[in-house]
Design an enzyme around this catalytic site. Structure first.
Site, short mmCIF file in Angstrom:
data_model
loop_
_atom_site.label_atom_id
_atom_site.label_comp_id
_atom_site.label_asym_id
_atom_site.label_seq_id
_atom_site.Cartn_x
_atom_site.Cartn_y
_atom_site.Cartn_z
N ASP A 85 -4.26 -1.09 6.37
CA ASP A 85 -3.30 -0.25 5.64
C ASP A 85 -3.86 0.09 4.26
O ASP A 85 -4.13 -0.80 3.46
CB ASP A 85 -1.98 -1.01 5.49
CG ASP A 85 -0.88 -0.20 4.80
OD1 ASP A 85 -1.13 0.97 4.43
OD2 ASP A 85 0.22 -0.74 4.62
N HIS A 91 5.61 2.76 10.65
CA HIS A 91 5.29 1.73 9.67
C HIS A 91 6.24 1.88 8.48
O HIS A 91 6.33 2.95 7.87
CB HIS A 91 3.83 1.86 9.21
CG HIS A 91 3.37 0.75 8.33
ND1 HIS A 91 2.96 -0.48 8.82
CD2 HIS A 91 3.28 0.66 6.98
CE1 HIS A 91 2.62 -1.27 7.81
NE2 HIS A 91 2.81 -0.60 6.68
N SER A 106 3.03 5.84 8.02
CA SER A 106 3.89 5.16 7.05
C SER A 106 4.97 6.11 6.53
O SER A 106 4.68 7.14 5.93
CB SER A 106 3.06 4.66 5.87
OG SER A 106 3.92 4.20 4.84
N MET A 131 9.14 -2.51 -0.63
CA MET A 131 8.64 -3.03 -1.91
C MET A 131 9.81 -3.39 -2.82
O MET A 131 10.80 -2.66 -2.87
CB MET A 131 7.77 -1.98 -2.61
CG MET A 131 6.67 -1.40 -1.75
SD MET A 131 5.76 -0.13 -2.67
CE MET A 131 4.79 0.56 -1.34
N MET A 158 -4.90 -5.36 3.83
CA MET A 158 -4.68 -4.30 2.85
C MET A 158 -6.04 -3.76 2.39
O MET A 158 -6.88 -4.52 1.91
CB MET A 158 -3.89 -4.81 1.65
CG MET A 158 -2.45 -5.20 1.96
SD MET A 158 -1.48 -3.85 2.69
CE MET A 158 -1.59 -2.59 1.40
N MET A 190 6.56 -6.19 1.35
CA MET A 190 5.83 -6.47 0.11
C MET A 190 6.84 -6.99 -0.90
O MET A 190 7.15 -6.34 -1.90
CB MET A 190 5.14 -5.20 -0.40
CG MET A 190 3.95 -4.81 0.41
SD MET A 190 3.25 -3.22 -0.08
CE MET A 190 4.04 -2.15 1.11
N HIS A 198 6.56 -3.86 7.01
CA HIS A 198 5.64 -4.56 6.10
C HIS A 198 6.42 -4.92 4.84
O HIS A 198 6.75 -4.05 4.04
CB HIS A 198 4.44 -3.64 5.80
CG HIS A 198 3.52 -4.16 4.76
ND1 HIS A 198 2.60 -3.34 4.12
CD2 HIS A 198 3.34 -5.40 4.23
CE1 HIS A 198 1.91 -4.06 3.25
NE2 HIS A 198 2.34 -5.30 3.29
N ASP A 207 7.17 0.47 4.80
CA ASP A 207 6.72 -0.30 3.64
C ASP A 207 7.90 -0.63 2.73
O ASP A 207 8.49 0.27 2.13
CB ASP A 207 5.69 0.51 2.84
CG ASP A 207 4.35 0.58 3.55
OD1 ASP A 207 3.79 -0.49 3.83
OD2 ASP A 207 3.87 1.70 3.81
#
Length: 216
Positions: A176, A34, A9, A38, A138, A69, A67, A36
């Site tokens: 994850d 990966h 990540s 947010m 998760m 979020m 991913h 992330d």
């Protein structure tokens, strides 16, 4: 043969030396990048968006796993695909029209995944499991790196595997949160195909060696 993919990540990378860390992963045994994302609304943290994705797109030579979020992910999936996402995973809890959004992602040429928070039961995926390319479980509450692994994840992996098999789905299982050298082999044995590792890789003395060890 069992799939054993490692997806470091970039949330845990050194943003002052992002190109260096991306090149390190290019030259390592890592399989995926990966990413992330947010928004400070769906999760209590803000990470990064398209400027960082542009850097990843310029330098990453491996599969890019994004991913989201974020709330209303359907508004942004096209842009992430335009910025090099090979797979986009969206939260069951954040997407009102999940089926439509999954198929839209796939229609644009990317793989599509669905994500479950720790408290969301696997059975909620019964009507979408045959359509997705990946299920991301998760194993911490999303929003921050470095959290402690939630042990109930092993049970959820088994339940997800059963759901995939009973629906003739080809979806991979990704985990994850809190993944490290102590639990990686156990997670693969439980049925996980892809492990996301952040702090375990980037805080290691030798990230490349740690990636190798995570795959054993």
């Amino acid at each position: 043969m069992k799939t054993k993919l490692i997806a470091p990540s970039l949330l845990s990378a050194d943003f002052g030396n992002l190109q260096r860390d991306i090149e390190m992963l290019n030259n390592s045994q890592a399989d995926w990048f990966h990413i992330d994302v947010m928004d400070g609304r769906f999760v209590p943290n803000i990470s990064f968006g398209f400027p960082v994705m542009k850097t990843v797109q310029q330098h990453a030579k491996k599969f890019v796993d994004v991913h989201l979020m974020i709330v209303e992910p359907e508004k942004y999936v096209d842009e992430f695909i335009n910025h090099g996402a090979d797979l986009i995973s969206i939260h069951y809890e954040a997407c009102t029209h999940l089926h439509r959004t999954i198929h839209h992602i796939q229609s644009k040429g990317a793989k599509a995944g669905v994500v479950l928070n720790p408290s969301t039961p696997v059975l909620m995926l019964e009507d979408i499991i045959a359509d997705v390319d990946l299920v991301l479980l998760m194993s911490v509450n999303p929003g921050f790196g470095g959290q402690k692994f939630i042990e109930n994840t092993y049970k959820k992996i088994a339940e997800t595997k059963d759901l995939i098999l009973s629906n003739n789905s080809t979806a991979l299982i990704e985990v994850d949160g809190g993944v490290n050298l102590d639990n990686a082999s156990k997670l693969f044995e439980a049925g996980a195909d892809v492990l996301v590792a952040g702090n375990a890789v980037f805080s290691a003395e030798s990230p490349e060696r740690t990636i190798e060890l995570l795959k054993i």
